[in-house]
Design a protein around this motif. Structure first.
Motif, PDB file in Angstrom:
ATOM      1  N   VAL A  81       0.841  -1.200   0.000  1.00 13.36           N
ATOM      2  CA  VAL A  81       0.000   0.000   0.000  1.00 13.36           C
ATOM      3  C   VAL A  81       0.877   1.252   0.000  1.00 13.36           C
ATOM      4  CG1 VAL A  81      -1.729   1.305   1.289  1.00 13.36           C
ATOM      5  CG2 VAL A  81      -1.879  -1.199   1.168  1.00 13.36           C
ATOM      6  N   ILE A  82       1.914   1.271   0.842  1.00 11.54           N
ATOM      7  CA  ILE A  82       2.809   2.432   0.925  1.00 11.54           C
ATOM      8  C   ILE A  82       3.497   2.684  -0.409  1.00 11.54           C
ATOM      9  CG2 ILE A  82       4.918   3.326   2.005  1.00 11.54           C
ATOM     10  CD1 ILE A  82       4.080   1.726   4.529  1.00 11.54           C
ATOM     11  N   LEU A  83       4.079   1.639  -0.991  1.00 12.73           N
ATOM     12  CA  LEU A  83       4.808   1.798  -2.254  1.00 12.73           C
ATOM     13  C   LEU A  83       3.873   2.182  -3.396  1.00 12.73           C
ATOM     14  CD1 LEU A  83       7.345  -1.163  -2.036  1.00 12.73           C
ATOM     15  CD2 LEU A  83       7.931   1.244  -2.329  1.00 12.73           C
ATOM     16  N   GLY A  84       2.701   1.550  -3.424  1.00 12.72           N
ATOM     17  CA  GLY A  84       1.772   1.825  -4.514  1.00 12.72           C
ATOM     18  C   GLY A  84       1.297   3.272  -4.515  1.00 12.72           C
ATOM     19  N   HIS A  85       0.863   3.754  -3.365  1.00 13.00           N
ATOM     20  CA  HIS A  85       0.374   5.127  -3.296  1.00 13.00           C
ATOM     21  C   HIS A  85       1.500   6.142  -3.490  1.00 13.00           C
ATOM     22  CE1 HIS A  85      -3.867   4.621  -2.408  1.00 13.00           C
ATOM     23  NE2 HIS A  85      -3.556   3.605  -1.614  1.00 13.00           N
ATOM     24  N   THR A  86       2.704   5.795  -3.009  1.00 14.84           N
ATOM     25  CA  THR A  86       3.843   6.691  -3.223  1.00 14.84           C
ATOM     26  C   THR A  86       4.140   6.829  -4.711  1.00 14.84           C
ATOM     27  OG1 THR A  86       4.790   6.051  -1.098  1.00 14.84           O
ATOM     28  CG2 THR A  86       6.272   7.097  -2.673  1.00 14.84           C
ATOM     29  N   GLU A  87       4.144   5.694  -5.409  1.00 14.39           N
ATOM     30  CA  GLU A  87       4.431   5.710  -6.845  1.00 14.39           C
ATOM     31  C   GLU A  87       3.387   6.529  -7.605  1.00 14.39           C
ATOM     32  OE1 GLU A  87       5.739   2.483 -10.239  1.00 14.39           O
ATOM     33  OE2 GLU A  87       4.273   1.882  -8.733  1.00 14.39           O
ATOM     34  N   MET A  88       2.122   6.355  -7.241  1.00 10.04           N
ATOM     35  CA  MET A  88       1.070   7.108  -7.933  1.00 10.04           C
ATOM     36  C   MET A  88       1.119   8.595  -7.599  1.00 10.04           C
ATOM     37  SD  MET A  88      -2.190   4.511  -8.018  1.00 10.04           S
ATOM     38  CE  MET A  88      -2.071   3.999  -6.313  1.00 10.04           C
TER      39      MET A  88
ATOM     40  N   VAL B 197       8.140  -6.495 -19.616  1.00 11.66           N
ATOM     41  CA  VAL B 197       7.790  -5.353 -20.456  1.00 11.66           C
ATOM     42  C   VAL B 197       7.470  -4.204 -19.532  1.00 11.66           C
ATOM     43  CG1 VAL B 197       6.269  -4.523 -22.268  1.00 11.66           C
ATOM     44  CG2 VAL B 197       6.833  -6.956 -22.149  1.00 11.66           C
ATOM     45  N   ALA B 198       8.383  -3.267 -19.383  1.00 10.85           N
ATOM     46  CA  ALA B 198       8.236  -2.202 -18.390  1.00 10.85           C
ATOM     47  C   ALA B 198       7.097  -1.284 -18.760  1.00 10.85           C
ATOM     48  CB  ALA B 198       9.534  -1.420 -18.266  1.00 10.85           C
ATOM     49  N   ALA B 199       6.163  -1.105 -17.824  1.00 14.97           N
ATOM     50  CA  ALA B 199       5.065  -0.132 -17.933  1.00 14.97           C
ATOM     51  C   ALA B 199       4.221  -0.339 -19.190  1.00 14.97           C
ATOM     52  CB  ALA B 199       5.609   1.293 -17.893  1.00 14.97           C
ATOM     53  N   ALA B 200       4.139  -1.598 -19.675  1.00 14.52           N
ATOM     54  CA  ALA B 200       3.305  -1.866 -20.847  1.00 14.52           C
ATOM     55  C   ALA B 200       1.846  -1.642 -20.488  1.00 14.52           C
ATOM     56  CB  ALA B 200       3.524  -3.305 -21.319  1.00 14.52           C
ATOM     57  N   ARG B 201       1.091  -1.015 -21.407  1.00 11.12           N
ATOM     58  CA  ARG B 201      -0.302  -0.688 -21.146  1.00 11.12           C
ATOM     59  C   ARG B 201      -1.209  -1.701 -21.838  1.00 11.12           C
ATOM     60  NH1 ARG B 201      -1.435   4.150 -19.147  1.00 11.12           N
ATOM     61  NH2 ARG B 201      -3.449   4.232 -20.204  1.00 11.12           N
ATOM     62  N   GLY B 202      -2.461  -1.742 -21.393  1.00  7.52           N
ATOM     63  CA  GLY B 202      -3.421  -2.649 -22.006  1.00  7.52           C
ATOM     64  C   GLY B 202      -4.819  -2.078 -21.936  1.00  7.52           C
ATOM     65  N   SER B 203      -5.741  -2.784 -22.551  1.00  5.77           N
ATOM     66  CA  SER B 203      -7.138  -2.327 -22.554  1.00  5.77           C
ATOM     67  C   SER B 203      -8.074  -3.459 -22.148  1.00  5.77           C
ATOM     68  CB  SER B 203      -7.511  -1.809 -23.951  1.00  5.77           C
ATOM     69  OG  SER B 203      -7.298  -2.826 -24.917  1.00  5.77           O
ATOM     70  N   GLU B 204      -7.518  -4.577 -21.737  1.00  2.00           N
ATOM     71  CA  GLU B 204      -8.329  -5.735 -21.398  1.00  2.00           C
ATOM     72  C   GLU B 204      -9.101  -5.525 -20.085  1.00  2.00           C
ATOM     73  OE1 GLU B 204      -4.939  -7.098 -23.967  1.00  2.00           O
ATOM     74  OE2 GLU B 204      -5.158  -5.794 -22.215  1.00  2.00           O
TER      75      GLU B 204
ATOM     76  N   THR C 221      -6.360  -1.389  -7.787  1.00  3.14           N
ATOM     77  CA  THR C 221      -7.355  -0.926  -8.768  1.00  3.14           C
ATOM     78  C   THR C 221      -6.894   0.369  -9.434  1.00  3.14           C
ATOM     79  OG1 THR C 221      -9.154  -1.924  -7.492  1.00  3.14           O
ATOM     80  CG2 THR C 221      -9.762  -0.220  -9.078  1.00  3.14           C
ATOM     81  N   MET C 222      -6.378   1.295  -8.644  1.00  2.30           N
ATOM     82  CA  MET C 222      -5.874   2.562  -9.187  1.00  2.30           C
ATOM     83  C   MET C 222      -4.723   2.311 -10.159  1.00  2.30           C
ATOM     84  SD  MET C 222      -6.019   4.805  -5.663  1.00  2.30           S
ATOM     85  CE  MET C 222      -5.212   6.235  -6.370  1.00  2.30           C
ATOM     86  N   MET C 223      -3.819   1.409  -9.811  1.00  2.00           N
ATOM     87  CA  MET C 223      -2.688   1.075 -10.691  1.00  2.00           C
ATOM     88  C   MET C 223      -3.185   0.543 -12.026  1.00  2.00           C
ATOM     89  SD  MET C 223       0.272  -0.841  -8.536  1.00  2.00           S
ATOM     90  CE  MET C 223       1.432   0.020  -7.469  1.00  2.00           C
ATOM     91  N   LEU C 224      -4.108  -0.413 -11.949  1.00  2.00           N
ATOM     92  CA  LEU C 224      -4.603  -1.059 -13.172  1.00  2.00           C
ATOM     93  C   LEU C 224      -5.302  -0.059 -14.082  1.00  2.00           C
ATOM     94  CD1 LEU C 224      -5.964  -4.375 -11.587  1.00  2.00           C
ATOM     95  CD2 LEU C 224      -4.015  -4.166 -13.149  1.00  2.00           C
ATOM     96  N   ARG C 225      -6.096   0.828 -13.519  1.00  2.79           N
ATOM     97  CA  ARG C 225      -6.801   1.812 -14.342  1.00  2.79           C
ATOM     98  C   ARG C 225      -5.833   2.799 -14.972  1.00  2.79           C
ATOM     99  NH1 ARG C 225     -11.992   2.245 -10.236  1.00  2.79           N
ATOM    100  NH2 ARG C 225     -13.119   0.488 -11.170  1.00  2.79           N
ATOM    101  N   LYS C 226      -4.754   3.148 -14.239  1.00  2.00           N
ATOM    102  CA  LYS C 226      -3.743   4.031 -14.827  1.00  2.00           C
ATOM    103  C   LYS C 226      -3.017   3.352 -15.980  1.00  2.00           C
ATOM    104  CE  LYS C 226      -2.654   7.229 -11.080  1.00  2.00           C
ATOM    105  NZ  LYS C 226      -2.831   8.437 -11.933  1.00  2.00           N
ATOM    106  N   LEU C 227      -2.978   2.015 -15.947  1.00  4.15           N
ATOM    107  CA  LEU C 227      -2.343   1.265 -17.035  1.00  4.15           C
ATOM    108  C   LEU C 227      -3.306   1.031 -18.204  1.00  4.15           C
ATOM    109  CD1 LEU C 227      -0.351  -1.373 -14.925  1.00  4.15           C
ATOM    110  CD2 LEU C 227       0.632   0.433 -16.370  1.00  4.15           C
TER     111      LEU C 227
ATOM    112  N   SER D 258       5.512  -2.910  -7.947  1.00  5.78           N
ATOM    113  CA  SER D 258       5.372  -1.574  -8.527  1.00  5.78           C
ATOM    114  C   SER D 258       4.417  -1.643  -9.718  1.00  5.78           C
ATOM    115  CB  SER D 258       6.728  -1.049  -8.994  1.00  5.78           C
ATOM    116  OG  SER D 258       7.194  -1.807 -10.097  1.00  5.78           O
ATOM    117  N   LYS D 259       4.056  -0.493 -10.224  1.00  6.75           N
ATOM    118  CA  LYS D 259       3.172  -0.434 -11.394  1.00  6.75           C
ATOM    119  C   LYS D 259       3.849  -1.061 -12.608  1.00  6.75           C
ATOM    120  CE  LYS D 259       2.347   3.523 -13.376  1.00  6.75           C
ATOM    121  NZ  LYS D 259       1.885   4.910 -13.572  1.00  6.75           N
TER     122      LYS D 259
END
Length: 506
Positions: free
Chosen positions: A153-160, A379-386, A402-408, A491-492
């Motif tokens: 949680v700490i790392l995820g929110h910090t990264e975002m 694959v660093a920071a690869a995005r998707g639409s699935e 959830t926030m990470m996935l939506r940003k991707l 990480s994301k």
């Protein structure tokens, strides 16, 4: 009298009688067989010829001639020089007037009995030590698992948060410090999980000579110029099957430990060889299975360790280094990683004479490596639409992931229980591409949930996540082929890469 002599000669114990001036004048047949001397030979020998220590002989004779009895263990010597441990029961012989006229000794050979007792005590000590380490490992694994959730949680929110602010903002420096501290904490928990054998690994077939050569390129600058590293690769080395990163961790920890044991100038020797362990050797060592192994040896000529230190070196947080110079997890990590791969580790060390660590990893004999054994490129920071169905019972982690996935770029369906996830899967009108689920949850575990989901969406990819697997999705921490796993905290970028791999697009 003849019957008494027959009975004494038939006795299993060695019986001898001497005069008051220690002149040997009688012995039974067992005495002759045991010590190898004839009665004539002993009649002309010094009385202490049978004793390994002359002081013991003096003690026995003085005790008896003063009217006492003797009962104790005494080391004695045979004619051919063998040393035997005897239980000696000696008493005085008196004449008709009650004066001491000599002494009689009954000798019971307890050499093998004592050796067996010492062997049992040694094995018992090894068992107790193994049980202690196992108990500490269970505690460490449980703590690390819960701590990993919070770190995620700490790392995820910090990264975002860092994604939202510009590179020149003063707040960014504070966020980077939080991120660095959390990552260091995550590394500590991963080492605890390695010790507890709760980390998840993806093994592949390795040539240890190639693996060592690769690690040494990284380690030589770390070890320093004052320490010579000698690399002696074995020839025709058997393959082993182990997670490459896990092996790098084993060798790096051993080399850093050796470096720290050398005060200034010294030598570290790294060797590999094939080794076969037989039944006899395995019976003498707790936790060792007979078979073929590849042996990795790391030796140094540093300060060495005493017996007390050796008994604790694999315990987490035990360290002989100064405060701030070590966490005490390096060798604990080595121990856990080797045990997880069905190997064993042994240590030989004395103060002032350096240390030698021997790692034995089982020989791989199953055949050629499969494509699953090959390392997967991230694959660093690869995005998707699935569309992803995310299942996590920890509310903070569910929200952050959830926030990470939506940003991707992914569409996300969220569930906090397996039952809710199954309901969503049945009601969702469209395709669900990936089930991303925690491993340990109420109602059912991640593996059971995935099995249920496949009956609803047969083509759904599966990505499991956890601080550790608790052997629910892995057998002894080893993933089945085709099963994808991401270690908490992540990480994301790591999440993006793992998702692409799970969907076969990485």
């Amino acid at each position: 009298l003849r019957h008494i002599k027959t009975a004494v000669d038939a006795a299993g114990d060695a019986i001898g009688i001497a005069t008051a001036d220690a002149r040997h004048f009688y012995q039974n047949e067992a005495f002759t067989r045991l010590f190898g001397y004839s009665l004539e030979e002993l009649a002309h020998e010094r009385p202490d010829v049978l004793y390994a220590n002359r002081e013991d002989a003096d003690t026995v004779f003085q005790t008896i001639m003063s009217g006492g009895s003797f009962l104790d263990e005494v080391e004695m010597v045979t004619k051919d020089g063998r040393r035997l441990l005897m239980l000696l029961r000696a008493d005085c012989v008196r004449d008709d007037d009650g004066r001491i006229s000599g002494l009689i000794g009954v000798h019971t050979d307890i050499t093998e009995r004592r050796r067996a007792e010492e062997e049992r005590e040694k094995l018992q000590a090894q068992l107790i030590q193994a049980q202690k380490i196992e108990s500490v490992g269970r505690l460490a694994g449980g703590v690390a698992h819960d701590f990993n959730n919070m770190l995620g949680v700490i790392l995820g929110h910090t990264e975002m948060a860092m994604d939202r602010i510009g590179p020149d903002k003063a707040l960014r420096a504070s966020l980077e410090e939080i991120q660095r501290a959390a990552r260091r904490s995550a590394n500590l928990t991963r080492q605890l999980l390695a010790f507890a054998r709760k980390q998840t690994v993806a093994p592949r077939v390795l040539d240890l000579n190639e693996a060592v050569t690769g690690v040494l390129k990284m380690l030589r600058p770390l070890i320093g110029e004052d320490i010579e590293v000698i690399w002696k690769p074995g020839s025709d080395l058997w393959p082993v099957r182990i997670d490459a990163a896990q092996f790098d961790q084993i060798l790096a920890n051993l080399c850093v430990n050796a470096r720290d044991a050398i005060e200034s100038v010294g030598t570290i020797i790294i060797e590999t060889a094939n080794a076969s362990v037989d039944e006899e050797y395995s019976a003498q060592q707790a936790g060792i299975t007979p078979g073929d192994y590849v042996r990795l040896v790391v030796s140094d000529n540093g300060c060495g360790m005493d017996a007390e230190t050796l008994s604790h070196i694999f315990e987490p947080f035990f360290t002989t280094k100064e405060v701030g110079k070590g966490t005490g997890l390096g060798l604990a990590t080595v121990y856990g990683a080797v045990k997880q791969n069905r190997g064993f580790v042994s240590v030989y060390s004395e103060p002032g004479r350096g240390s030698t660590f021997q790692i034995h990893l089982p020989r791989y004999v199953a055949g050629m490596a499969t494509p699953a054994d090959q390392p997967l490129a991230g694959v660093a920071a690869a995005r998707g639409s699935e569309t992803i169905l995310l299942v996590e019972d920890e509310a903070a982690i569910l929200k952050m992931t959830t926030m990470m996935l939506r940003k991707l770029g992914y569409a996300v369906l969220t569930a906090s229980t397996p039952g809710e996830a199954i309901r969503l899967a049945r009601e969702h009108p469209g395709r669900i591409d990936v089930l991303m689920t925690d491993v340990v949850m109420p109602e059912m575990n991640g593996r059971e949930l995935a099995r249920n989901m496949l009956s609803i969406h047969p083509d759904m990819a599966r990505l499991f996540m956890s601080g550790y697997t608790a052997d629910v999705i892995a057998h002894h921490g080893v993933l089945d082929e085709g099963v994808h796993f991401i270690q908490k905290p992540f990480s994301k970028g790591e999440l993006a890469a793992k998702l692409r791999q799970a969907m076969g697009k990485g």
